[in-house]
Design a protein around this motif. Structure first.
Motif, PDB file in Angstrom:
ATOM      1  N   ASN A  85       2.507   2.911  -0.784  1.00 44.97           N
ATOM      2  CA  ASN A  85       2.032   2.163   0.262  1.00 44.97           C
ATOM      3  C   ASN A  85       1.014   3.003   0.830  1.00 44.97           C
ATOM      4  N   LEU A  89      -3.547   1.906   0.941  1.00 44.68           N
ATOM      5  CA  LEU A  89      -3.904   2.030  -0.295  1.00 44.68           C
ATOM      6  C   LEU A  89      -2.326   2.070  -0.974  1.00 44.68           C
ATOM      7  N   GLN A  90      -2.092   1.212  -2.662  1.00 43.35           N
ATOM      8  CA  GLN A  90      -2.065   0.920  -3.052  1.00 43.35           C
ATOM      9  C   GLN A  90      -1.836   2.027  -4.392  1.00 43.35           C
ATOM     10  N   LEU A  91      -0.946   2.834  -4.554  1.00 43.22           N
ATOM     11  CA  LEU A  91      -1.126   4.054  -5.374  1.00 43.22           C
ATOM     12  C   LEU A  91      -0.095   3.970  -6.723  1.00 43.22           C
ATOM     13  N   GLY A 109      -6.867   4.265  -6.229  1.00 47.05           N
ATOM     14  CA  GLY A 109      -5.626   4.171  -5.916  1.00 47.05           C
ATOM     15  C   GLY A 109      -4.285   5.353  -7.325  1.00 47.05           C
ATOM     16  N   ILE A 134      -5.107  12.271  -1.831  1.00 51.00           N
ATOM     17  CA  ILE A 134      -4.703  10.995  -1.503  1.00 51.00           C
ATOM     18  C   ILE A 134      -5.699  11.041  -0.528  1.00 51.00           C
TER      19      ILE A 134
END
Length: 286
Positions: A85, A89-91, A109, A134
């Motif tokens: 996180n 962003l939810q990766l 993501g 990212i």
């Protein structure tokens, strides 16, 4: 297979050879643009994420993905799991088992790291490269690349459904989008901004910022030999890796953080299974 450098977040870099028939959620304006071939249209992060998610799912199915107990996965979990996180962003992340030297992140993501990259870089250097990828997502470069691809593809009548949510794309149409995306490299400005994001990512998380210079130096060294032809094609739209290394060094120097970077030891092997010996106690005779 010759090692290749593709340190740029291409949304569907391998899908031109993959058969795809997918149902994708698009917004009204994006659908209308596809149907009429309009050159300019509103395209949100959500729209890009919906397409990217399906694209990455297909890529995962056509590549060899390291399993949960694989040494590469365990290493990536250790060094990157805490950043799932990042920057809002939810990766999600996986390792592709291939000799290719590559890493990319997409608008939904998804972060994918190639084992070839993990074979030549230590933990901090890997974080510098992943931080760069990212950055492309955080800076909306991935969204804009997808938008440009859809616009250039000019898929008139691609969406036959009148629904405002579902668009059905055929294999050939999706392949057309993939081909455009592959040709649509990030600009030098976008690459430089992603480099800065990577530096700030390292600095914010108290990693050695000099790893960024070192990572680009490795890529610069790879520009010789068998990789020269491939890299020369990228230089028209990507900054020279040595120039990027020099700029990373200048940033660290300006912050008073510069020192020569020494690559740390690392291993992509899973730790050997440990066994515990059972101890038995003898009963004393009465």
């Amino acid at each position: 297979m010759k090692a290749r450098l593709l340190v740029a977040a291409i949304v569907v870099s391998t899908l031109s050879c993959t058969k795809i028939n997918a149902q994708i959620n698009l917004g009204d304006k994006a659908m209308g643009a596809l149907q009429s071939g309009v050159a300019s249209f509103t395209f949100s992060d959500e729209d890009a994420a919906a397409i990217s998610k399906e694209a990455v799912r297909k890529m995962d199915s056509t590549n060899t993905v390291a399993g949960p107990k694989d040494g590469y996965t365990l290493r990536l979990n250790r060094i990157f799991g805490k950043h799932a996180n990042e920057n809002g962003l939810q990766l999600n992340y996986k390792v592709y088992l291939t000799k290719d030297v590559n890493a990319f992140a997409t608008a939904d993501g998804s972060v994918r790291v190639f084992s070839g990259l993990m074979d030549i870089m230590d933990d901090n250097q890997l974080l510098a490269v992943i931080g760069h990828e990212i950055g492309h997502v955080a800076n909306h470069d991935s969204r804009d690349a997808m938008k440009a691809a859809l616009r250039k593809a000019a898929l008139v009548g691609a969406v036959s459904s009148q629904s405002d949510k579902i668009a059905k794309l055929t294999d050939s149409q999706y392949g057309q989008i993939a081909s455009v995306i592959i040709d649509n490299k990030y600009s030098r400005k976008q690459e430089s901004e992603a480099d800065l994001f990577s530096y700030e990512f390292l600095k914010r998380n108290k990693y050695d910022v000099n790893a960024e210079e070192s990572a680009f130096a490795i890529l610069a060294n790879m520009s010789g030999g068998g990789n020269a032809d491939f890299l020369s094609k990228m230089m028209s739209s990507h900054p020279d890796p040595q120039d990027r290394a020099d700029k990373a060094r200048a940033r660290a120097t300006a912050d008073g953080l510069y020192k020569p970077y020494v690559q740390q030891k690392f291993s992509n092997k899973a730790p050997a299974a440990t066994t515990t010996k059972k101890t038995t106690t003898k009963k004393k005779k009465k």
